[in-house]
Design a protein around this motif. Structure first.
Motif, PDB file in Angstrom:
ATOM      1  N   UNK A  37       0.615  -1.179   0.044  1.00 40.80           N
ATOM      2  CA  UNK A  37       0.035  -0.124   0.006  1.00 40.80           C
ATOM      3  C   UNK A  37       0.759   1.456  -0.104  1.00 40.80           C
ATOM      4  N   UNK A  38       1.932   1.248   0.051  1.00 36.82           N
ATOM      5  CA  UNK A  38       2.926   2.353  -0.075  1.00 36.82           C
ATOM      6  C   UNK A  38       4.436   2.110  -0.826  1.00 36.82           C
ATOM      7  N   UNK A  39       5.007   3.175  -1.258  1.00 39.47           N
ATOM      8  CA  UNK A  39       6.137   3.056  -2.133  1.00 39.47           C
ATOM      9  C   UNK A  39       7.314   2.461  -1.305  1.00 39.47           C
ATOM     10  N   UNK A  40       7.386   2.781  -0.237  1.00 37.43           N
ATOM     11  CA  UNK A  40       8.706   1.860   0.516  1.00 37.43           C
ATOM     12  C   UNK A  40       8.459   0.509   0.532  1.00 37.43           C
ATOM     13  N   UNK A  41       7.315   0.086   0.989  1.00 37.18           N
ATOM     14  CA  UNK A  41       7.022  -1.377   0.938  1.00 37.18           C
ATOM     15  C   UNK A  41       6.949  -2.035  -0.540  1.00 37.18           C
ATOM     16  N   UNK A  42       6.706  -1.284  -1.412  1.00 36.96           N
ATOM     17  CA  UNK A  42       7.023  -1.701  -2.644  1.00 36.96           C
ATOM     18  C   UNK A  42       8.365  -1.937  -3.155  1.00 36.96           C
ATOM     19  N   UNK A  43       9.150  -1.137  -2.742  1.00 33.76           N
ATOM     20  CA  UNK A  43      10.676  -1.201  -3.190  1.00 33.76           C
ATOM     21  C   UNK A  43      11.367  -2.477  -2.164  1.00 33.76           C
ATOM     22  N   UNK A  44      10.919  -2.470  -1.044  1.00 29.54           N
ATOM     23  CA  UNK A  44      11.222  -3.637  -0.215  1.00 29.54           C
ATOM     24  C   UNK A  44      10.909  -5.027  -0.634  1.00 29.54           C
ATOM     25  N   UNK A  45       9.487  -5.027  -1.099  1.00 36.02           N
ATOM     26  CA  UNK A  45       9.043  -6.294  -1.721  1.00 36.02           C
ATOM     27  C   UNK A  45       9.759  -6.614  -3.041  1.00 36.02           C
ATOM     28  N   UNK A  46       9.442  -5.523  -3.965  1.00 28.71           N
ATOM     29  CA  UNK A  46      10.396  -5.712  -5.175  1.00 28.71           C
ATOM     30  C   UNK A  46      11.865  -6.220  -5.104  1.00 28.71           C
ATOM     31  N   UNK A  47      12.683  -5.848  -4.251  1.00 24.79           N
ATOM     32  CA  UNK A  47      13.973  -6.326  -4.075  1.00 24.79           C
ATOM     33  C   UNK A  47      14.097  -7.861  -3.520  1.00 24.79           C
ATOM     34  N   UNK A  48      13.125  -8.071  -2.682  1.00 24.86           N
ATOM     35  CA  UNK A  48      12.910  -9.225  -2.322  1.00 24.86           C
ATOM     36  C   UNK A  48      12.289 -10.476  -3.124  1.00 24.86           C
ATOM     37  N   UNK A  49      11.288  -9.885  -3.847  1.00 25.34           N
ATOM     38  CA  UNK A  49      10.627 -11.105  -4.556  1.00 25.34           C
ATOM     39  C   UNK A  49      11.088 -11.181  -6.080  1.00 25.34           C
ATOM     40  N   UNK A  50      11.403 -10.065  -6.698  1.00 26.09           N
ATOM     41  CA  UNK A  50      12.147  -9.977  -7.958  1.00 26.09           C
ATOM     42  C   UNK A  50      11.074 -10.068  -8.809  1.00 26.09           C
ATOM     43  N   UNK A  51       9.814  -9.336  -8.694  1.00 26.85           N
ATOM     44  CA  UNK A  51       8.803  -9.611  -9.851  1.00 26.85           C
ATOM     45  C   UNK A  51       9.177  -9.144 -11.279  1.00 26.85           C
ATOM     46  N   UNK A  52       8.494  -9.456 -12.123  1.00 26.14           N
ATOM     47  CA  UNK A  52       8.799  -9.126 -13.610  1.00 26.14           C
ATOM     48  C   UNK A  52       8.320  -7.909 -13.983  1.00 26.14           C
ATOM     49  N   UNK A  53       7.213  -7.611 -13.257  1.00 27.57           N
ATOM     50  CA  UNK A  53       6.530  -6.205 -13.120  1.00 27.57           C
ATOM     51  C   UNK A  53       6.163  -5.617 -11.864  1.00 27.57           C
ATOM     52  N   UNK A  54       6.190  -4.543 -11.675  1.00 27.29           N
ATOM     53  CA  UNK A  54       5.416  -3.718 -10.483  1.00 27.29           C
ATOM     54  C   UNK A  54       4.352  -2.759 -11.147  1.00 27.29           C
ATOM     55  N   UNK A  55       3.306  -3.143 -10.819  1.00 35.33           N
ATOM     56  CA  UNK A  55       2.126  -2.131 -11.106  1.00 35.33           C
ATOM     57  C   UNK A  55       1.969  -1.253  -9.902  1.00 35.33           C
ATOM     58  N   UNK A  56       2.582   0.153 -10.269  1.00 36.89           N
ATOM     59  CA  UNK A  56       2.580   1.206  -9.327  1.00 36.89           C
ATOM     60  C   UNK A  56       1.762   2.377  -9.573  1.00 36.89           C
TER      61      UNK A  56
END
Length: 219
Positions: A37-56
């Motif tokens: 629900x926020x950008x900080x969490x998006x950065x942390x999750x993306x770095x950990x999960x390595x998704x192919x795409x982030x819908x932001x």
């Protein structure tokens, strides 16, 4: 079978976030690997999960979507993540900045579900998603705020025809529209676009639009 495209959904509105996730997960070639629900969490999750795409989303608490996009996909990021920005056009005044930050493209939140799904697939495949009509509206509305800051039009290392194509890209025309305007084939347009991106060391059409406006090629 090809592995599904892994997607992280980030939006501070629970209803929209859940709606996106439901639509995406219903596709056999797409998989939601996380929500936040926020950008900080998006950065942390993306770095950990390595998704192919982030819908932001753009406007969020803690860290907005622009800053989050810059941290995930901006210049100098060792392992950039592809970011698809979704926005409410009439409210968000910072989409241009999100594109400069490294987003691979953008969509409106009220776009049809099929457009969202195709957008995710397009970005995952390494192509830019820059809807021509939305681009025309966006740059038309905010062009006055985009100041040339990287040299002058005469400094652009492009042939006259390539420069012409770049201007049309920046005006939001699709390849087919450029082909019609210049009376050339779409394959020829694709060749010109490829040359432009290579010569200017740009990643995609999104960066080409930003480049053109920063250089004052389009007003």
């Amino acid at each position: 079978m090809t592995a599904p495209i892994r997607v992280l959904v980030c939006d501070d509105q629970a209803l929209i976030r859940t709606g996106f996730a439901t639509i995406i997960d219903a596709q056999p070639d797409l998989e939601v690997v996380g929500e936040c629900a926020d950008g900080r969490a998006a950065v942390e999750l993306a770095r950990r999960l390595r998704p192919d795409v982030v819908v932001m989303d753009v406007r969020m608490p803690v860290l907005d979507g622009i800053q989050a996009t810059r941290l995930l996909a901006g210049a100098g990021v060792a392992e950039p993540v592809k970011v698809l920005v979704v926005t409410t056009f009439n409210l968000d005044e910072y989409v241009y900045e999100a594109l400069r930050a490294g987003a691979a493209g953008f969509l409106l939140k009220d776009a049809p579900p099929a457009q969202l799904l195709q957008g995710i697939r397009t970005v995952a495949a390494g192509a830019a998603l820059l809807d021509p009509e939305v681009t025309r509206q966006l740059v038309g509305r905010y062009a006055a705020r985009i100041r040339p800051a990287e040299g002058t039009p005469g400094d652009v290392p492009l042939a006259p025809r390539e420069l012409e194509v770049l201007r049309l890209i920046a005006e939001g025309l699709s390849n087919s529209e450029i082909a019609a305007a210049l009376v050339i084939s779409q394959e020829t347009v694709k060749t010109y676009v490829s040359r432009i991106l290579t010569k200017l060391d740009l990643r995609d059409r999104v960066q080409a639009v930003v480049y053109a406006y920063r250089r004052g090629l389009v007003t």
